[in-house]
Design a protein around this motif. Structure first.
Motif, mmCIF file in Angstrom:
data_model
loop_
_atom_site.group_PDB
_atom_site.id
_atom_site.type_symbol
_atom_site.label_atom_id
_atom_site.label_comp_id
_atom_site.label_asym_id
_atom_site.label_seq_id
_atom_site.Cartn_x
_atom_site.Cartn_y
_atom_site.Cartn_z
ATOM 1 N N LEU A 1 -48.027 11.196 29.525
ATOM 2 C CA LEU A 1 -48.615 11.331 30.652
ATOM 3 C C LEU A 1 -47.187 10.219 31.407
ATOM 4 O O LEU A 1 -46.572 10.309 32.483
ATOM 5 C CB LEU A 1 -49.274 11.788 31.529
ATOM 6 N N VAL A 2 -47.947 9.213 31.317
ATOM 7 C CA VAL A 2 -47.542 7.488 31.916
ATOM 8 C C VAL A 2 -45.958 7.835 31.101
ATOM 9 O O VAL A 2 -45.341 6.802 31.474
ATOM 10 C CB VAL A 2 -48.298 6.715 31.707
ATOM 11 N N PHE A 3 -46.141 8.175 30.122
ATOM 12 C CA PHE A 3 -44.812 8.091 28.904
ATOM 13 C C PHE A 3 -43.435 8.288 29.623
ATOM 14 O O PHE A 3 -42.565 7.782 29.755
ATOM 15 C CB PHE A 3 -44.815 7.579 27.767
ATOM 16 N N CYS A 4 -43.916 9.571 29.958
ATOM 17 C CA CYS A 4 -42.635 10.437 30.391
ATOM 18 C C CYS A 4 -42.327 10.181 32.261
ATOM 19 O O CYS A 4 -41.427 10.241 32.595
ATOM 20 C CB CYS A 4 -43.531 11.745 31.063
ATOM 21 N N ILE A 5 -43.538 9.642 32.863
ATOM 22 C CA ILE A 5 -43.047 9.167 34.393
ATOM 23 C C ILE A 5 -42.324 8.011 33.961
ATOM 24 O O ILE A 5 -41.252 7.712 34.529
ATOM 25 C CB ILE A 5 -44.525 8.855 35.245
ATOM 26 N N GLY A 6 -42.373 7.185 33.169
ATOM 27 C CA GLY A 6 -41.604 5.102 33.052
ATOM 28 C C GLY A 6 -40.860 5.856 32.561
ATOM 29 O O GLY A 6 -39.033 5.403 33.229
ATOM 30 N N LEU A 7 -40.154 6.791 31.335
ATOM 31 C CA LEU A 7 -39.110 6.959 30.722
ATOM 32 C C LEU A 7 -37.983 7.846 31.899
ATOM 33 O O LEU A 7 -36.837 7.833 31.763
ATOM 34 C CB LEU A 7 -39.239 8.505 29.680
ATOM 35 N N ALA A 8 -38.709 8.847 33.116
ATOM 36 C CA ALA A 8 -38.179 9.161 33.886
ATOM 37 C C ALA A 8 -37.483 8.158 35.075
ATOM 38 O O ALA A 8 -36.360 8.419 35.472
ATOM 39 C CB ALA A 8 -38.493 10.409 34.904
ATOM 40 N N ALA A 9 -38.776 7.182 35.146
ATOM 41 C CA ALA A 9 -37.885 5.749 36.100
ATOM 42 C C ALA A 9 -37.172 5.412 35.356
ATOM 43 O O ALA A 9 -35.589 5.257 36.224
ATOM 44 C CB ALA A 9 -39.150 4.999 36.687
ATOM 45 N N ASN A 10 -36.807 4.481 34.449
ATOM 46 C CA ASN A 10 -36.034 3.751 33.702
ATOM 47 C C ASN A 10 -34.563 4.755 33.700
ATOM 48 O O ASN A 10 -33.582 4.115 33.574
ATOM 49 C CB ASN A 10 -36.523 3.807 32.004
ATOM 50 N N MET A 11 -34.514 6.067 33.181
ATOM 51 C CA MET A 11 -33.345 6.600 33.345
ATOM 52 C C MET A 11 -32.386 6.559 34.415
ATOM 53 O O MET A 11 -31.106 6.522 34.774
ATOM 54 C CB MET A 11 -33.633 8.073 32.496
ATOM 55 N N ALA A 12 -33.781 7.174 35.385
ATOM 56 C CA ALA A 12 -32.891 7.106 37.063
ATOM 57 C C ALA A 12 -32.041 5.718 37.336
ATOM 58 O O ALA A 12 -31.315 5.623 37.670
ATOM 59 C CB ALA A 12 -33.571 7.320 37.553
ATOM 60 N N LEU A 13 -33.224 5.062 37.272
ATOM 61 C CA LEU A 13 -32.283 2.977 37.244
ATOM 62 C C LEU A 13 -31.225 2.843 36.395
ATOM 63 O O LEU A 13 -30.482 2.246 36.975
ATOM 64 C CB LEU A 13 -33.423 2.817 36.415
ATOM 65 N N TYR A 14 -31.432 3.554 35.134
ATOM 66 C CA TYR A 14 -29.861 3.282 34.411
ATOM 67 C C TYR A 14 -28.680 4.288 35.137
ATOM 68 O O TYR A 14 -27.770 3.693 34.946
ATOM 69 C CB TYR A 14 -29.756 4.013 33.075
ATOM 70 N N LEU A 15 -29.379 5.242 35.121
ATOM 71 C CA LEU A 15 -27.466 5.972 35.968
ATOM 72 C C LEU A 15 -27.600 5.875 37.110
ATOM 73 O O LEU A 15 -26.737 6.096 37.925
ATOM 74 C CB LEU A 15 -28.884 7.916 35.676
ATOM 75 N N THR A 16 -28.714 5.195 38.025
ATOM 76 C CA THR A 16 -28.307 4.537 39.387
ATOM 77 C C THR A 16 -27.337 3.295 39.148
ATOM 78 O O THR A 16 -26.508 3.195 40.484
ATOM 79 C CB THR A 16 -29.597 3.670 40.393
ATOM 80 N N MET A 17 -27.504 2.622 38.429
ATOM 81 C CA MET A 17 -26.675 1.001 38.120
ATOM 82 C C MET A 17 -25.562 1.068 37.249
ATOM 83 O O MET A 17 -24.698 0.095 37.432
ATOM 84 C CB MET A 17 -27.480 0.477 37.357
ATOM 85 N N THR A 18 -25.314 2.401 37.205
ATOM 86 C CA THR A 18 -23.703 2.797 36.013
ATOM 87 C C THR A 18 -23.616 3.689 36.733
ATOM 88 O O THR A 18 -23.953 4.817 37.024
ATOM 89 C CB THR A 18 -23.972 2.596 34.511
ATOM 90 N N SER A 19 -22.136 4.186 36.727
ATOM 91 C CA SER A 19 -21.312 5.252 36.478
ATOM 92 C C SER A 19 -20.832 6.554 35.738
ATOM 93 O O SER A 19 -20.654 6.198 34.241
ATOM 94 C CB SER A 19 -19.682 4.473 37.325
ATOM 95 N N SER A 20 -21.365 7.580 36.291
ATOM 96 C CA SER A 20 -21.626 8.645 35.319
ATOM 97 C C SER A 20 -20.074 9.619 34.901
ATOM 98 O O SER A 20 -20.432 9.966 34.468
ATOM 99 C CB SER A 20 -22.472 9.884 35.609
ATOM 100 N N GLU A 21 -19.099 9.085 35.019
ATOM 101 C CA GLU A 21 -17.971 9.565 35.381
ATOM 102 C C GLU A 21 -17.184 9.058 33.866
ATOM 103 O O GLU A 21 -16.956 7.806 33.397
ATOM 104 C CB GLU A 21 -17.340 9.054 36.149
ATOM 105 N N GLY A 22 -17.267 10.197 32.731
ATOM 106 C CA GLY A 22 -16.253 9.683 32.224
ATOM 107 C C GLY A 22 -17.350 9.467 30.601
ATOM 108 O O GLY A 22 -16.916 9.074 30.117
ATOM 109 N N ARG A 23 -18.864 9.459 31.194
ATOM 110 C CA ARG A 23 -19.750 9.426 29.742
ATOM 111 C C ARG A 23 -19.149 9.696 28.960
ATOM 112 O O ARG A 23 -19.855 11.089 28.936
ATOM 113 C CB ARG A 23 -21.403 9.268 30.397
ATOM 114 N N THR A 24 -19.231 9.149 27.672
ATOM 115 C CA THR A 24 -19.706 10.104 26.606
ATOM 116 C C THR A 24 -20.727 10.561 25.767
ATOM 117 O O THR A 24 -22.049 9.645 26.508
ATOM 118 C CB THR A 24 -17.959 8.746 25.325
#
Length: 661
Positions: A40-63
């Motif tokens: 459960l905690v791993f899933c929560i942490g994975l979602a938080a980390n992915m959200a952080l990465y997506l927030t900090m980087t641009s998603s335009e044209g991502r391969t």
């Protein structure tokens, strides 16, 4: 919502999570709860980390490759949270958190939840390890060890779970202690990082029902167990399915637990191991029966067929007992022979033959042994027959027929057709529960098609370890379909009980038979002589030990066979057995003044039948006839027909009848 409120929410979530996790686990070894918490905690942490990465980087044209990188680094940093490593204090991340406080709360919450989970895992195993050491060193527990009558299980497994359940059901007040030894660890070395990792990812399926008992973590020194091992009234059980592991643990205990030079432990140890190979040599040559009992599950499976409390599977249930045509009273013998078949001649099959050969030995109308036949079907029957005949001395080679037919070949069914009308008892023990059940149903269908009456003198005993679900339902339906002729035996619930693995509950009955023998040979106290004879099991002379072992086994056999003797006569005859004299008076075996001629005749038939059973039991043990005056070296001078005995010796059989009825 300001940052303080987000902080309060994070704190509340973490405190609540820690409290719930602690309540769900406590001191119990419930790794499933911890594994679910980690997931459960791993899933929560994975979602938080992915959200952080997506927030900090641009998603335009991502391969696709860039998406895979996001997932990879998110998984990596989520796992690092569990070892208290985080990105939260790096400048770019802090800037992002200031702009997105909700993301900050989610990330920090998952971070603290991961730390709490890791801490709980470490605390869980460290506390169990420390708890065991503290528990063993407490004065009240040391006193309990010295008081005795406790049960210590080395390893948590299906057998130990069932046996502990039976002990608890009996209402015993002694302590039940489990030493939790990992399945992959023969020589446990206490707590280690690997203990935590492997323990976190695995769980014994049997621990949940043992939570009411004391569960201690294994320790390589096992020093705290010494007081428990020194008391002869304590019982230690090593019941794992891995019998090599059992013998290695037994070797450690034999060395005296903590001191390799000390072999002075006195407790009684039950070790699960097949009674063949070197184990049989331990049991007969070393003869450590008074301290170590090797528990053979194949032997126990057949022992369950002759339960004193539920004798439905005794052979006497499947033969016609002769009756007087005028009065209908039973005459002490059977009208026809006893025919049996055993499918599979492994350890269970060999034990089944021993059981059937002794308990299927009846007197016939001519007061001689009624016809006995046992057909052994095994694809390896030639080798099995040679090995078995080396151990026994069958009087008539036609009594037991070995046939190298596999149950899946036409030859087997053709041969079965020749005996299906006369066979009374079939044992199916092919080494596979599912195959056993299938063949049993096939035989029942075959017998029905050949016109055999399944309700009369016919039973198929099917070896089953455990049956659940569809197999259990199939057994129920087969029972109704085939007139209850298909019956399971040897299931774990039935064999892993205190009564089955330990014959002590028959001691008082066995002593009665021994006392009857003593009446002919000695006037000394029977109980004292009984105890003195049992000490011969530790005699340095092997022949003396072998004789004592045989005599003790006969006393127990007499207890169980008394049910057969009662089934062969009527209550009136049983009452008349009180007229049997304590000693042979030189002319009569019983007081004919208080016994009718009919009952006297039946009692004599029963005495003859007892000698037939006694002969069969000794033959199957490997004894042979000799004219010497003792029964050492595997011989016995009385291994002859009843008519060849002198009258004084015959009176032993009469006394067994008196003790039985």
């Amino acid at each position: 919502m300001d940052a303080n409120n987000y902080g309060i929410i994070t704190l509340a979530i973490c405190l609540g999570y820690g409290f719930i996790l602690q309540r769900l686990t406590g001191r119990r070894s419930d790794n499933r709860v911890l594994l679910k918490a980690f997931s459960l905690v791993f899933c929560i942490g994975l979602a938080a980390n992915m959200a952080l990465y997506l927030t900090m980087t641009s998603s335009e044209g991502r391969t696709m490759l860039e998406w895979l990188q996001v997932i990879y680094f998110s998984v990596q940093h989520t796992l690092e949270m569990f070892v208290a490593n985080t990105l939260a204090f790096k400048s770019p991340v802090q800037t992002t958190f200031l702009q997105h406080p909700l993301l900050c709360m989610a990330y920090m919450t998952s971070y603290f939840l991961a730390i709490i989970t890791s801490a709980m895992v470490i605390f869980h195993y460290v506390s169990r390890w420390a708890y065991g050491r503290r528990w063993l060193n407490k004065k009240k527990n040391i006193k309990a060890a010295e008081a005795g009558n406790n049960h210590i299980f080395l390893g948590i497994n299906r057998a130990s779970e069932l046996l502990a359940k039976d002990i608890r059901k009996a209402g015993h007040e002694e302590k039940i202690i489990f030493i939790d030894i990992p399945d992959n660890e023969v020589n446990p070395k206490g707590l280690s990082v690997w203990d935590i990792i492997s323990g976190f990812m695995s769980r014994s399926n049997h621990q949940e029902s043992c939570e009411a008992d004391v569960i201690l973590r294994a320790s390589s020194k096992m020093k705290g167990l010494v007081p428990w091992l020194e008391n002869r009234d304590n019982n230690v059980y090593i019941l794992s399915e891995d019998q090599k592991k059992n013998l290695k643990l037994l070797e450690r205990l034999w060395k005296g637990a903590d001191d390799p030079d000390n072999e002075a432990f006195h407790c009684k140890i039950f070790c699960h191991a097949d009674k063949d190979g070197i184990v049989s040599r331990y049991d007969t040559v070393t003869d450590i029966h008074d301290r170590i009992r090797f528990v053979d599950s194949s032997y126990l499976a057949v022992e369950s067929l002759k339960s004193y409390d539920s004798p439905e599977m005794f052979p006497y249930n499947f033969v016609d007992v002769a009756t007087d045509p005028k009065t209908g009273r039973r005459l002490g013998y059977i009208e026809s022979g006893f025919t049996s078949a055993i499918l599979g001649f492994g350890e269970t099959g060999q034990e089944a033959l021993k059981f059937l050969y002794e308990f299927g030995a009846f007197a016939g109308k001519d007061r001689k042994k009624a016809q006995f036949r046992c057909h052994i079907y095994d694809s390896n029957a030639t080798a099995a027959a040679g090995e078995f005949r080396r151990k026994v001395t069958l009087e008539d080679t036609d009594e037991v027929n070995f046939k190298t037919y596999s149950v899946e070949t036409p030859e087997f069914w053709n041969d079965l057709e020749g005996i299906i009308d006369s066979v009374n008892y079939i044992v199916v023990c092919l080494g596979d529960d599912t195959l056993n059940l299938k063949i049993a149903i096939d035989i029942a269908e075959f017998a029905l098609c050949k016109g055999r009456d399944l309700t009369h003198n016919f039973v198929i005993a099917v070896k089953q370890t455990e049956y659940k679900g569809l197999d259990k339902e199939t057994f129920k339906k087969a029972g109704r379909t085939f007139s209850n002729c298909i019956r399971p035996f040897g299931m774990s619930e039935g064999i892993w009980t205190l009564k089955v693995i330990n014959n002590d509950h028959l001691d008082s009955l066995a002593l009665q038979f021994y006392s009857g023998y003593m009446a002919l040979t000695s006037k000394e106290d029977a109980l004292k002589a009984w105890k003195e004879r049992n000490t011969r099991l530790r005699d340095d002379n092997y022949e003396v030990r072998a004789k004592a072992r045989r005599q003790i086994a006969q006393d127990y056999s007499n207890c169980l066979h008394s049910l057969t003797k009662k089934a062969l006569c009527d209550p009136q005859t049983a009452s008349a057995s009180a007229c049997i004299l304590k000693e042979f008076d030189g002319k009569n075996h019983l007081d004919t003044a208080c016994c009718t001629e009919f009952d006297a005749d039946v009692l004599e038939t029963l005495a003859i039948g007892e000698h037939i059973r006694w002969n069969a039991s000794h033959i199957i043990l490997g004894y042979r006839h000799d004219t010497i005056t003792s029964d050492l070296k595997g011989t016995h001078r009385y291994l002859v027909p009843y008519d060849s005995l002198d009258e004084v010796t015959k009176h032993y059989d009469w006394l067994v009848i008196k003790g039985s009825l």
